[in-house]
Design a protein around this motif. Structure first.
Motif, mmCIF file in Angstrom:
data_model
loop_
_atom_site.group_PDB
_atom_site.id
_atom_site.type_symbol
_atom_site.label_atom_id
_atom_site.label_comp_id
_atom_site.label_asym_id
_atom_site.label_seq_id
_atom_site.Cartn_x
_atom_site.Cartn_y
_atom_site.Cartn_z
ATOM 1 N N ALA A 83 9.900 -0.175 -7.245
ATOM 2 C CA ALA A 83 10.227 -0.526 -5.853
ATOM 3 C C ALA A 83 9.490 -1.785 -5.421
ATOM 4 C CB ALA A 83 9.868 0.635 -4.934
ATOM 5 N N LEU A 84 8.231 -1.900 -5.824
ATOM 6 C CA LEU A 84 7.438 -3.075 -5.449
ATOM 7 C C LEU A 84 7.990 -4.344 -6.088
ATOM 8 C CD1 LEU A 84 3.854 -1.563 -5.603
ATOM 9 C CD2 LEU A 84 4.993 -2.460 -3.567
ATOM 10 N N LYS A 85 8.405 -4.251 -7.350
ATOM 11 C CA LYS A 85 8.994 -5.416 -8.022
ATOM 12 C C LYS A 85 10.230 -5.891 -7.272
ATOM 13 C CE LYS A 85 7.500 -4.644 -12.808
ATOM 14 N NZ LYS A 85 7.950 -4.348 -14.175
ATOM 15 N N GLN A 86 11.048 -4.929 -6.849
ATOM 16 C CA GLN A 86 12.261 -5.280 -6.120
ATOM 17 C C GLN A 86 11.913 -5.956 -4.796
ATOM 18 O OE1 GLN A 86 14.903 -1.964 -5.714
ATOM 19 N NE2 GLN A 86 16.578 -3.183 -4.927
ATOM 20 N N MET A 87 10.909 -5.417 -4.099
ATOM 21 C CA MET A 87 10.480 -6.009 -2.829
ATOM 22 C C MET A 87 9.982 -7.431 -3.016
ATOM 23 S SD MET A 87 8.447 -2.853 -1.036
ATOM 24 C CE MET A 87 7.297 -3.991 -0.302
ATOM 25 N N ILE A 101 6.697 -1.322 1.938
ATOM 26 C CA ILE A 101 7.200 -0.140 1.235
ATOM 27 C C ILE A 101 7.521 0.960 2.245
ATOM 28 C CG2 ILE A 101 4.942 0.949 0.794
ATOM 29 C CD1 ILE A 101 7.490 0.590 -1.974
ATOM 30 N N GLY A 102 6.855 0.874 3.431
ATOM 31 C CA GLY A 102 7.072 1.867 4.483
ATOM 32 C C GLY A 102 8.465 1.831 5.075
ATOM 33 N N PHE A 103 9.195 0.714 4.888
ATOM 34 C CA PHE A 103 10.573 0.647 5.385
ATOM 35 C C PHE A 103 11.519 1.517 4.557
ATOM 36 C CE2 PHE A 103 9.552 -3.942 6.843
ATOM 37 C CZ PHE A 103 9.081 -3.475 8.061
ATOM 38 N N ASP A 135 0.853 -1.196 0.000
ATOM 39 C CA ASP A 135 0.000 0.000 0.000
ATOM 40 C C ASP A 135 0.887 1.244 0.000
ATOM 41 O OD1 ASP A 135 -1.837 1.972 0.304
ATOM 42 O OD2 ASP A 135 -2.909 1.052 1.974
ATOM 43 N N ILE A 136 1.238 1.708 -1.184
ATOM 44 C CA ILE A 136 2.186 2.823 -1.299
ATOM 45 C C ILE A 136 1.601 4.138 -0.808
ATOM 46 C CG2 ILE A 136 3.434 1.789 -3.232
ATOM 47 C CD1 ILE A 136 1.898 3.764 -5.064
ATOM 48 N N TYR A 137 0.266 4.223 -0.713
ATOM 49 C CA TYR A 137 -0.353 5.484 -0.304
ATOM 50 C C TYR A 137 -0.473 5.606 1.212
ATOM 51 C CZ TYR A 137 -1.508 5.120 -5.202
ATOM 52 O OH TYR A 137 -1.418 4.950 -6.558
ATOM 53 N N MET A 144 7.975 4.703 -10.442
ATOM 54 C CA MET A 144 8.825 4.645 -9.255
ATOM 55 C C MET A 144 8.279 3.625 -8.255
ATOM 56 S SD MET A 144 9.651 7.575 -6.401
ATOM 57 C CE MET A 144 10.141 8.845 -7.545
ATOM 58 N N ALA A 145 6.972 3.688 -8.024
ATOM 59 C CA ALA A 145 6.336 2.765 -7.079
ATOM 60 C C ALA A 145 6.404 1.334 -7.585
ATOM 61 C CB ALA A 145 4.889 3.175 -6.845
#
Length: 351
Positions: A195-199, A175-177, A134-136, A191-192
């Motif tokens: 980052a999510l793919k990497q996570m 994503i909050g980390f 939840d990026i938001y 951008m989001a």
């Protein structure tokens, strides 16, 4: 398999360029898994006049080469294909089942439900992880009391691996980390997604029975990206009894049911169903209406998984970094009953 797909597609020549569609750079993405072959085409022109013809040729070619497989060829609008990203060696191989937890709108307690559902599954003896996508408004670090966690990266077999937080025997990556709470709403699009793919692919998940993906509210690019990166077994939709929230359930259900997505909806959870004061344990006050989510689930033809009442300990547990299902017997019972139904749906679908 993906190389074979590209090799087959070299037989299709674009009439205008005189080159095959692979050499021309029109193949944006290919995938083959579980009896499904997917190809995404993006042409140099926004409205290429030969696009539909080429799409049909590709479908016929792949159907012939992979008899019995479901073939999906998608055309994306807008310009030439971007440079392909290097394939990440994924760490998701040890995850048996992925469950997406979604909501049509914000403010319905989706993250609280995710956290407590994870605890209920853990109490049932399962190995559980949470992907907070939840990026938001990433909430899971607060829910589990690991807000200050800074993920470390280690090298394994020449690959970078991110160490997830671990709380209450649950693996947690958020994503909050990686972003400050004040920056969360600034994350958009590429951008989001990056980052999510990497996570997803670089977190050292280990062996899990269930990974719960806490998705952003609504429907959009982030959802489709996660769906494209993870083999999701089932989706759970969270709503409140309010009509405005219930109406959004339909959008959530339809997103997963879309022919290009095809993810089974395990069911709908009605959160904040009623309020019972501690001093009046036999009284129920239906603050947001009654039974709206149940009725909508029946109308949409998806299972109704259960009701979660408004309990002060649920809110206090979320704020204190200790989900209420781990300390409050009544809350644990509600979530365990829902968790049992979710597991039953996942096993029945057998994805």
């Amino acid at each position: 398999m993906e190389e074979k797909i590209k090799q087959l597609l070299t037989a299709i020549v674009h009439p205008e360029t005189g080159q095959d569609i692979v050499t021309s750079g029109f193949i944006e993405h290919t995938a083959a898994a579980a009896g499904k072959v997917t190809v995404v085409l993006r042409f140099a022109k926004t409205r290429d006049p030969f696009a539909l013809k080429i799409k049909k040729q590709a479908e016929e070619l792949l159907q012939e080469a992979f008899p019995g497989s479901e073939v999906l060829v998608v055309i994306k609008e807008g310009g030439a294909a971007p440079r392909p990203e290097p394939k990440l060696k994924t760490t998701t191989g040890g995850i048996a089942h992925v469950i997406a937890v979604a909501s049509g709108k914000g403010g319905v307690g989706k993250s609280t439900v995710t956290a407590n559902l994870a605890v209920a599954l853990r109490n049932m003896g399962y190995r559980v992880g949470i992907l907070d996508a939840d990026i938001y408004g990433p909430s899971q670090p607060k829910m589990f009391g690991v807000e200050g966690y800074l993920p470390e990266a280690v090298q394994e077999d020449g690959e970078d691996r991110i160490i997830p937080a671990r709380s209450m025997e649950i693996e947690l990556m958020s994503i909050g980390f990686f972003i400050k709470p004040t920056d969360a709403l600034l994350w958009r699009g590429a951008m989001a997604v990056s980052a999510l793919k990497q996570m997803i692919h670089q977190t050292r998940w280990g062996t899990l029975d269930f990974l719960l993906a806490d998705l952003p509210p609504g429907t959009g690019d982030v959802h489709l990206s996660i769906i494209g990166e993870l083999k999701i077994d089932a989706a759970v939709i969270v709503s409140t009894p309010q009509q405005v929230a219930v109406a959004d359930v339909v959008r959530g259900v339809e997103m997963f049911r879309n022919e290009h997505v095809g993810i089974p909806v395990a069911g709908v959870i009605e959160n904040m169903a009623w309020f019972t004061p501690a001093e009046l344990p036999d009284n129920r006050y239906y603050l947001f209406g009654r039974g709206g989510a149940r009725a909508m689930a029946e109308k949409s033809g998806v299972p109704f998984l259960g009701e979660i009442p408004i309990v002060q300990s649920i809110m206090e547990g979320s704020d204190a970094g200790c989900p209420a299902a781990s300390t409050h017997p009544m809350v644990e019972k509600s979530y365990r009953e829902i968790a049992e139904k979710v597991v039953e749906q996942v096993m029945k679908n057998g994805r």
